[in-house]
Design an enzyme around this catalytic site. Structure first.
Site, PDB file in Angstrom:
ATOM      1  N   VAL A   2      47.843  86.010  47.064  1.00 20.33           N
ATOM      2  CA  VAL A   2      47.946  85.965  45.599  1.00 20.33           C
ATOM      3  C   VAL A   2      49.352  86.325  45.104  1.00 20.33           C
ATOM      4  CG1 VAL A   2      47.085  86.942  43.437  1.00 20.33           C
ATOM      5  CG2 VAL A   2      45.501  86.449  45.299  1.00 20.33           C
ATOM      6  N   GLY A   3      49.863  87.472  45.538  1.00 20.41           N
ATOM      7  CA  GLY A   3      51.154  87.937  45.031  1.00 20.41           C
ATOM      8  C   GLY A   3      52.272  86.958  45.287  1.00 20.41           C
ATOM      9  N   GLU A   4      52.301  86.385  46.488  1.00 18.07           N
ATOM     10  CA  GLU A   4      53.353  85.425  46.832  1.00 18.07           C
ATOM     11  C   GLU A   4      53.201  84.133  46.037  1.00 18.07           C
ATOM     12  OE1 GLU A   4      52.714  88.284  50.153  1.00 18.07           O
ATOM     13  OE2 GLU A   4      51.386  87.016  48.951  1.00 18.07           O
ATOM     14  N   THR A   5      51.950  83.740  45.789  1.00 22.63           N
ATOM     15  CA  THR A   5      51.701  82.530  44.994  1.00 22.63           C
ATOM     16  C   THR A   5      52.205  82.712  43.564  1.00 22.63           C
ATOM     17  OG1 THR A   5      49.751  81.977  46.326  1.00 22.63           O
ATOM     18  CG2 THR A   5      49.909  80.963  44.149  1.00 22.63           C
ATOM     19  N   ILE A  24      56.130  82.631  43.395  1.00 26.32           N
ATOM     20  CA  ILE A  24      56.819  81.345  43.567  1.00 26.32           C
ATOM     21  C   ILE A  24      56.434  80.336  42.478  1.00 26.32           C
ATOM     22  CG2 ILE A  24      55.166  80.076  45.025  1.00 26.32           C
ATOM     23  CD1 ILE A  24      58.978  80.466  45.679  1.00 26.32           C
TER      24      ILE A  24
END
Length: 237
Positions: free
Chosen positions: A44-47, A50
Site C-alpha cells: 500500500v505505502g509504495e503504491t 508512486i
C-alpha cells in the site's frame, strides 16, 4: 518453493485474498498488449508514494503494468487507477516463473519502488535488455548489514540496475557500500513530497491550525513501543 506456498497459506488464514489469482504467483498470467511501463510496488505505502508519477505517465498516454506482492497493494491499485492500469501479482523469485511472466508481458522499462531487490527479478529483466529504475530507494543500516552477508550476490544484483534514485545521501552511501556504481546513483529526495494535495484538504489543515493556535506534534505510522518512547521524549522537553 514449498516455504513460499506455506507462508502464503498461513497469511491466507487471516486474509483470504492471498488465495486468489494464485497462478499469477507462478508466472502464469493474462497477456498484456504492446510494451507497457512496468511498475512494481510491494504494498500500500509504495503504491501511494508512486501514484503521482503513475498519473503523469497515464496523462502522457503510457500504458502501465502494475505489479504488487500483497492483496492490500492490489486493492490500492484498483481503488486509485481502476481499469486505467493492468494489475498482476509479482511472481515468486524463481527463474522459471519469470520466463513465463515475460512470455505474457513485454515491458519497455521496469520501475521498482523503494527496496525490492530480488535477484531473479532483476537478473531476468536485465538479460532481456529492459532498463531497470529503482525509484525512491531507501536502505536502512540494519538492511545494509543483512545484504553485506551476501556481498558478492548483492553487488551483482545492484549492477543490473540502470539507474538508482536514492531518497537521501545516507541511503546512497549504503548502496555504494554494497557495490552500486556511483555513476548510476542519484540522490533525488523522497517522491512522497511530490504529492499534490486537494485544495479542500489544505483548507481543512489551515482550519485545524487556527483552531489549535499552538504547535502540534504528530506521531504518525508508529510501531508497537514507539508511542511510549515519543511520549517520554515529549515529557522531557
Amino acid at each position: 518453493l514449498p516455504l513460499f506456498v506455506f507462508r502464503l497459506f498461513v497469511r491466507s488464514l487471516k486474509a483470504p485474498a492471498y488465495r486468489q489469482r494464485l497462478l499469477e504467483r507462478f508466472g502464469v498470467q493474462k497477456r498484456t498488449s504492446g510494451q507497457p511501463i512496468w511498475i512494481h510496488a510491494v504494498s500500500v505505502g509504495e503504491t501511494i508514494a508512486i501514484s503521482p508519477l503513475v498519473e503523469k505517465l497515464l496523462d502522457q498516454g503510457e500504458s502501465i503494468l502494475f505489479t504488487t506482492t500483497t492483496p492490500t497493494g492490489a486493492a490500492q491499485v484498483k481503488q486509485r487507477f481502476e481499469d486505467r492500469v493492468e494489475h498482476r501479482y509479482l511472481p515468486w523469485d524463481l527463474p522459471l516463473f519469470f520466463t513465463l511472466f515475460f512470455k505474457a508481458h513485454s515491458p519497455k522499462l521496469l520501475l521498482i519502488v523503494e527496496t525490492e531487490i530480488w535477484p531473479n527479478l532483476l537478473s531476468a529483466t536485465s538479460k532481456r535488455k529492459i532498463p531497470i529504475l529503482l525509484a525512491n530507494a531507501r536502505l536502512s543500516e540494519k538492511s545494509c548489514k543483512g545484504y553485506m552477508r551476501f556481498s558478492g550476490l548483492t553487488k551483482q544484483v545492484l549492477n543490473s540496475i540502470t539507474v538508482l534514485l536514492a531518497q537521501y545521501e545516507a541511503d546512497a552511501k549504503r548502496f555504494k557500500l554494497l557495490g552500486m556504481p556511483e555513476n548510476r546513483l542519484v540522490v533525488s529526495g523522497s517522491i512522497k513530497f511530490d504529492i499534490d494535495l486537494p485544495q479542500e484538504q489544505i483548507e481543512v489543515g489551515k482550519a485545524w491550525k487556527a483552531a489549535f493556535a499552538r504547535k502540534v506534534l504528530v506521531a504518525a505510522s508508529t510501531h508497537q513501543g514507539e508511542d511510549k518512547t515519543l511520549l517520554d521524549a515529549w515529557s522531557a522537553i
